[in-house]
Design a protein around this motif. Sequence first.
Motif: not given
Length: 318
Positions: A261-273, A306-307, A311-318
């Motif tokens: 769930a999280a390792s599928a989105c490495p290094g992503v913490y905010g939009k535009g990463a 988190l994936l 939507t099958s995409t990585c989603t961030t809080l900000v």
Amino acid sequence: MATFVPTQFLLQLFFMASLIPFITAARMLAQEQQPMLLQYHNGPLLSGKISINLIWYGKFKPSQRAIVSDFITSLSSPKTTPHQPSVAAWWNTIEKYYLKIKSKKSTSLDLSLGTQILDENYSLGKSLTSQNLKQLAGKGQQSNAINVVLTSSDVAVEGFCSSRCGTHGSSPSSKAAKVNGKISKFAYIWVGNSETQCPGQCAWPFHQPIYGPQSPPLVAPNNDVGMEGIVMNLASLLAGTVTNPFGNGYYQGPAEAPLEAASACPGVYGKGAYPGYAGKLLEDPTTGASYNANGVNGRKYLLPALLDPSTSTCTTLV
């Protein structure tokens, strides 16, 4: 194993250097994320009331332990907290995995902070194997629980820094209790404090990366780079633990090295990463610290994307 670490780092450095010409393209494509589907393998997800027990191995200050315990408490804090975005809102994405299979076998999940066990005398020494981690995890409750082993910065762990910042798994209950004729298992997590060993790998973006694009490190919201790394990795592994506790839940790729769930989105913490850039984050106007989630007791944290299974995409809080 240690003799291979320098070679691996050099190979990683060469690989990342070869990517530099493509960083600009990565920036342009940051918003064009390709959908990724985590396959459900028909196994159970953790459900019901689950206690998260913390086993502290080595020397940790009370203030350091509070950073992690407050994070765990924040997972189940009211989602209507006036301080948004919240840790609880981040965790809400995980609930979507349960909704997808609710009609099959899993119910909702209710997490809470359980007991905390201190092992300040290094009962198994300062060099631990993977089997040692299971031994330590076994000190916690072995039913309706996730036992989290946290090792201090002066403890060496098999594979730490060379191939991992932490791990999660399951182990048979020492009581050999049986459920439906099968020996029951308990879930566990291990995360190490990388402050003195490999902060560039396990505490980025609060420390400069050991390879790849270099940029100034961000200011840590809890003023402790090593503990910020623990929280970020614990958050990622906790998401993987509840959605793939026994190796037959939600994941993609080989079972021995799954994307979760999280390792599928490495290094992503905010939009535009993009590689070397964590994304657009919130900044504390007083301290200049970067974060994306509010917790209890005025805490601020940086949590991984988190994936989203809907939507099958990585989603961030900000």
